[in-house]
Design a protein around this motif. Structure first.
Motif, PDB file in Angstrom:
ATOM      1  N   ALA A  19       0.802  -1.223   0.000  1.00  4.96           N
ATOM      2  CA  ALA A  19       0.000   0.000   0.000  1.00  4.96           C
ATOM      3  C   ALA A  19       0.836   1.276   0.000  1.00  4.96           C
ATOM      4  N   LYS A  20       1.989   1.235   0.695  1.00  3.06           N
ATOM      5  CA  LYS A  20       2.727   2.481   0.903  1.00  3.06           C
ATOM      6  C   LYS A  20       4.193   2.444   0.492  1.00  3.06           C
ATOM      7  N   GLY A  21       4.673   1.303   0.002  1.00  4.43           N
ATOM      8  CA  GLY A  21       6.046   1.219  -0.479  1.00  4.43           C
ATOM      9  C   GLY A  21       7.026   0.704   0.565  1.00  4.43           C
ATOM     10  N   ASP A  22       8.264   0.518   0.127  1.00  2.08           N
ATOM     11  CA  ASP A  22       9.306  -0.085   0.958  1.00  2.08           C
ATOM     12  C   ASP A  22       9.724   0.744   2.164  1.00  2.08           C
ATOM     13  N   ASN A  23       9.438   2.036   2.169  1.00  2.04           N
ATOM     14  CA  ASN A  23       9.851   2.884   3.285  1.00  2.04           C
ATOM     15  C   ASN A  23       8.818   2.997   4.395  1.00  2.04           C
ATOM     16  N   VAL A  24       7.716   2.285   4.284  1.00  2.00           N
ATOM     17  CA  VAL A  24       6.665   2.382   5.294  1.00  2.00           C
ATOM     18  C   VAL A  24       7.161   1.821   6.630  1.00  2.00           C
ATOM     19  N   GLY A  25       6.824   2.542   7.692  1.00  3.16           N
ATOM     20  CA  GLY A  25       7.173   2.104   9.031  1.00  3.16           C
ATOM     21  C   GLY A  25       5.946   1.602   9.759  1.00  3.16           C
ATOM     22  N   LEU A  26       6.187   0.837  10.822  1.00  5.48           N
ATOM     23  CA  LEU A  26       5.096   0.355  11.651  1.00  5.48           C
ATOM     24  C   LEU A  26       5.612   0.038  13.039  1.00  5.48           C
ATOM     25  N   SER A  27       4.679  -0.115  13.964  1.00  8.29           N
ATOM     26  CA  SER A  27       5.019  -0.555  15.312  1.00  8.29           C
ATOM     27  C   SER A  27       4.378  -1.926  15.526  1.00  8.29           C
ATOM     28  N   PHE A  28       4.685  -2.550  16.636  1.00  8.44           N
ATOM     29  CA  PHE A  28       4.108  -3.885  16.867  1.00  8.44           C
ATOM     30  C   PHE A  28       2.606  -3.816  17.073  1.00  8.44           C
ATOM     31  N   TYR A  29       2.076  -2.639  17.362  1.00 10.48           N
ATOM     32  CA  TYR A  29       0.623  -2.484  17.485  1.00 10.48           C
ATOM     33  C   TYR A  29      -0.086  -2.702  16.151  1.00 10.48           C
ATOM     34  N   ALA A  30       0.621  -2.573  15.038  1.00  9.90           N
ATOM     35  CA  ALA A  30       0.023  -2.737  13.713  1.00  9.90           C
ATOM     36  C   ALA A  30      -0.508  -4.156  13.493  1.00  9.90           C
ATOM     37  N   PHE A  31      -0.067  -5.097  14.292  1.00  9.77           N
ATOM     38  CA  PHE A  31      -0.459  -6.492  14.115  1.00  9.77           C
ATOM     39  C   PHE A  31      -1.731  -6.853  14.884  1.00  9.77           C
ATOM     40  N   PHE A  32      -2.338  -5.852  15.537  1.00  9.32           N
ATOM     41  CA  PHE A  32      -3.490  -6.103  16.395  1.00  9.32           C
ATOM     42  C   PHE A  32      -4.611  -5.114  16.105  1.00  9.32           C
ATOM     43  N   ALA A  33      -5.827  -5.506  16.437  1.00 10.90           N
ATOM     44  CA  ALA A  33      -6.982  -4.612  16.327  1.00 10.90           C
ATOM     45  C   ALA A  33      -6.870  -3.540  17.411  1.00 10.90           C
ATOM     46  N   ASN A  34      -7.708  -2.550  17.335  1.00 11.79           N
ATOM     47  CA  ASN A  34      -7.674  -1.460  18.308  1.00 11.79           C
ATOM     48  C   ASN A  34      -8.296  -1.830  19.648  1.00 11.79           C
ATOM     49  N   LYS A  35      -8.441  -3.091  19.888  1.00 13.29           N
ATOM     50  CA  LYS A  35      -8.924  -3.542  21.188  1.00 13.29           C
ATOM     51  C   LYS A  35      -8.011  -4.659  21.666  1.00 13.29           C
ATOM     52  N   ASN A  36      -7.913  -4.779  22.943  1.00  7.65           N
ATOM     53  CA  ASN A  36      -7.008  -5.745  23.542  1.00  7.65           C
ATOM     54  C   ASN A  36      -7.736  -7.075  23.751  1.00  7.65           C
ATOM     55  N   ASP A  37      -7.955  -7.804  22.638  1.00  6.83           N
ATOM     56  CA  ASP A  37      -8.710  -9.051  22.723  1.00  6.83           C
ATOM     57  C   ASP A  37      -7.826 -10.276  22.934  1.00  6.83           C
ATOM     58  N   ASP A  38      -6.504 -10.108  22.868  1.00 11.18           N
ATOM     59  CA  ASP A  38      -5.581 -11.221  23.120  1.00 11.18           C
ATOM     60  C   ASP A  38      -4.314 -10.670  23.788  1.00 11.18           C
TER      61      ASP A  38
END
Length: 71
Positions: A19-38
């Motif tokens: 979606a945004k190219g090779d320079n896109v950054g992320l945090s580990f929160y990106a792997f989860f929904a906006n709720k703490n279900d696990d």
């Protein structure tokens, strides 16, 4: 790290890179929904990211993908 989390990380990185190219950054929160279900899985990702690898809050998705694929 459990296989399901590795697969989720790779899938998320692939989507962000596409979606945004090779320079896109992320945090580990990106792997989860906006709720703490696990919370156990969230802590596993946080431990891998923060304690084991001492990564910055935001990292390049391509770097994270390569690290996980090398596991």
């Amino acid at each position: 790290m459990r296989a399901s989390l590795r697969a989720k990380i790779i899938e998320t990185c692939n989507k962000k890179i596409a979606a945004k190219g090779d320079n896109v950054g992320l945090s580990f929160y990106a792997f989860f929904a906006n709720k703490n279900d696990d919370p156990e899985l969230l802590m596993e990702a946080a431990t891998w990211w923060i304690q084991i690898h001492q990564l910055d809050h935001f990292e390049k998705a391509i770097k994270i993908k390569k690290m996980v694929e090398a596991m």
